[in-house]
Scaffold this active site. Structure first.
Site, short mmCIF file in Angstrom:
data_model
loop_
_atom_site.label_atom_id
_atom_site.label_comp_id
_atom_site.label_asym_id
_atom_site.label_seq_id
_atom_site.Cartn_x
_atom_site.Cartn_y
_atom_site.Cartn_z
N GLY A 1 51.76 107.01 40.95
CA GLY A 1 50.64 106.07 40.81
C GLY A 1 50.93 104.71 41.41
N THR B 1 43.10 108.66 44.16
CA THR B 1 41.77 108.84 43.57
C THR B 1 41.02 107.53 43.70
OG1 THR B 1 42.61 108.25 41.38
CG2 THR B 1 42.61 110.60 41.97
N THR C 1 50.61 103.06 26.76
CA THR C 1 49.60 102.06 26.42
C THR C 1 49.51 101.88 24.92
OG1 THR C 1 47.19 101.69 26.41
CG2 THR C 1 47.93 103.96 26.53
N ASP C 2 49.08 100.69 24.49
CA ASP C 2 48.87 100.46 23.06
C ASP C 2 47.64 101.20 22.55
OD1 ASP C 2 46.87 98.91 24.22
OD2 ASP C 2 47.40 97.06 23.17
N GLU C 3 46.86 101.81 23.44
CA GLU C 3 45.71 102.61 23.01
C GLU C 3 46.14 103.75 22.08
OE1 GLU C 3 42.41 102.54 23.56
OE2 GLU C 3 42.16 101.04 25.14
N TYR D 1 41.09 109.40 26.29
CA TYR D 1 42.14 108.76 27.09
C TYR D 1 43.35 108.45 26.22
CZ TYR D 1 44.75 104.74 28.85
OH TYR D 1 45.76 103.89 29.20
N LYS E 1 47.27 110.09 26.37
CA LYS E 1 48.50 109.31 26.54
C LYS E 1 49.44 109.51 25.36
CE LYS E 1 49.52 106.80 29.36
NZ LYS E 1 50.29 107.02 30.62
N ASN F 1 46.74 95.16 27.15
CA ASN F 1 45.83 95.11 28.30
C ASN F 1 46.38 94.22 29.41
OD1 ASN F 1 44.15 96.42 26.40
ND2 ASN F 1 42.35 95.67 27.48
N ASN F 2 46.45 94.78 30.62
CA ASN F 2 46.90 94.04 31.80
C ASN F 2 45.73 93.43 32.56
OD1 ASN F 2 49.99 95.16 33.14
ND2 ASN F 2 49.26 95.70 31.10
#
Length: 340
Positions: free
Chosen positions: A7, A36, A121-123, A150, A154, A179-180
């Site tokens: 990526g 993509t 990710t913190d998600e 999503y 992860k 979040n970036n």
């Protein structure tokens, strides 16, 4: 060190590649990217002549094996990442984020790579809560409570990566960042979408009451944390949160961008909330700070000014993105108009 970056043509991946190649030119970088909608070779233009680029899918075992050949480390950014897209169709998220991670882990195990950084990710934590239900920044030991496909994909990838450390001794380290934001971010995400809409005098869509909060980190601070982790060999099997303690609500971000672009508050537009919308994302990064002596250096007020300036100066980059006529991006940019 020869490093495979998956990526690496995306937002955060390309920031990692540009930084490590400019600051540590002795590293040999291989980028594997499917290109993509969010992958963009222009993101690598400043260093493209000095790296090996392979266009391919991380779900393809042969492509992965070839790309990883001779590599000492893998830094795994490649993923489907947008919550809203996962709500419409979760299949690509499950395939890329879980099966793709499995394919990489298997290749890394067989080729005996020395380091494997799983960029997460913190998600995965869902709402930032203590086990007793008290709102507070997430810590690494918190359970997974993902609220979107999503986030669930992860979480699955993280569990799989950790199992390769526990079962096979693969030297995995997992990072979970907040979040970036920053240059080169694909404009379907909140801050670049707000910036682009403000610059073009379109309404800024605010989900629900606009009080959903996130911890925001400038992308270069995230990259600095990853490089710090990569430089330490005694963190295998560890999990690190990465955050900047810069919590802001959606409406605060929108108002800041309107102020900095000198646009009227009348461009704020409230739209129906999305399903499973996490109320608060925030991480406690003290483990990383105490273990490896890392600290964020860019405040949100400084970082968002730099980001707005970059987008104002990179109209050609933006025009190329818009010229792809991506239906999801078009809908996102015009969401506020569609419900007004």
């Amino acid at each position: 060190m020869r490093i495979l970056v998956t990526g690496g043509a995306g937002f955060i991946g390309s920031a990692f590649v540009r930084t490590i190649m400019m600051d540590s030119p002795h590293h040999d970088i291989v980028v594997l990217d499917k290109l993509t909608y969010a992958g963009n070779l222009a993101n690598l233009a400043p260093v493209s002549s000095r790296l090996t680029f392979i266009q391919g899918d991380i779900c393809d075992p042969q492509i992965v094996a070839d790309a990883m050949a001779g590599c000492d480390a893998v830094v795994h950014f490649a993923a489907e990442t947008h919550v809203d897209r996962s709500l419409l169709d979760a299949q690509d998220f499950l395939t890329t984020n879980i099966y793709g991670t499995y394919t990489l882990l298997e290749a890394a195990r067989k080729q005996k790579v020395q380091r494997f950084l799983q960029i997460s990710t913190d998600e995965v934590y869902g709402n930032a809560l203590s086990p007793a239900g008290v709102s507070r920044p997430s810590v690494e030991s918190d359970p997974f409570l993902p609220l979107s496909p999503y986030a669930a994909s992860k979480a699955g990838a993280d569990n799989l990566a950790y199992s390769y450390w526990a079962t096979y001794g693969l030297p995995v380290t997992i990072t979970r960042c907040s979040n970036n934001y920053g240059p080169y971010q694909y404009p379907e995400k909140q801050l670049p979408l707000f910036i682009l809409n403000a610059l073009e005098d379109r309404p800024l869509p605010i989900y629900g009451d606009g009080q959903h909060s996130r911890d925001w980190i400038y992308v270069q601070d995230h990259i600095a944390a990853l490089l710090c982790i990569l430089q330490h060999e005694d963190v295998n099997g560890a999990i690190f949160n990465i955050g900047a303690t810069e919590e802001r609500t959606t409406v605060q971000n929108a108002c800041t961008i309107l102020e900095l672009t000198q646009k009227p508050l009348s461009l704020l537009r409230y739209v129906p909330d999305r399903s499973g919308h996490v109320r608060r994302h925030a991480v406690n990064a003290s483990k990383l700070q105490q273990t490896l002596n890392w600290q964020p250096t860019v405040t949100f007020s400084e970082g968002i000014r730099q980001t707005i300036c970059w987008y104002q100066e990179q109209l050609g980059w933006l025009e190329e993105i818009k010229a792809r006529h991506n239906a999801f991006l078009h809908h996102a940019l015009n969401l506020a108009n569609s419900v007004s």
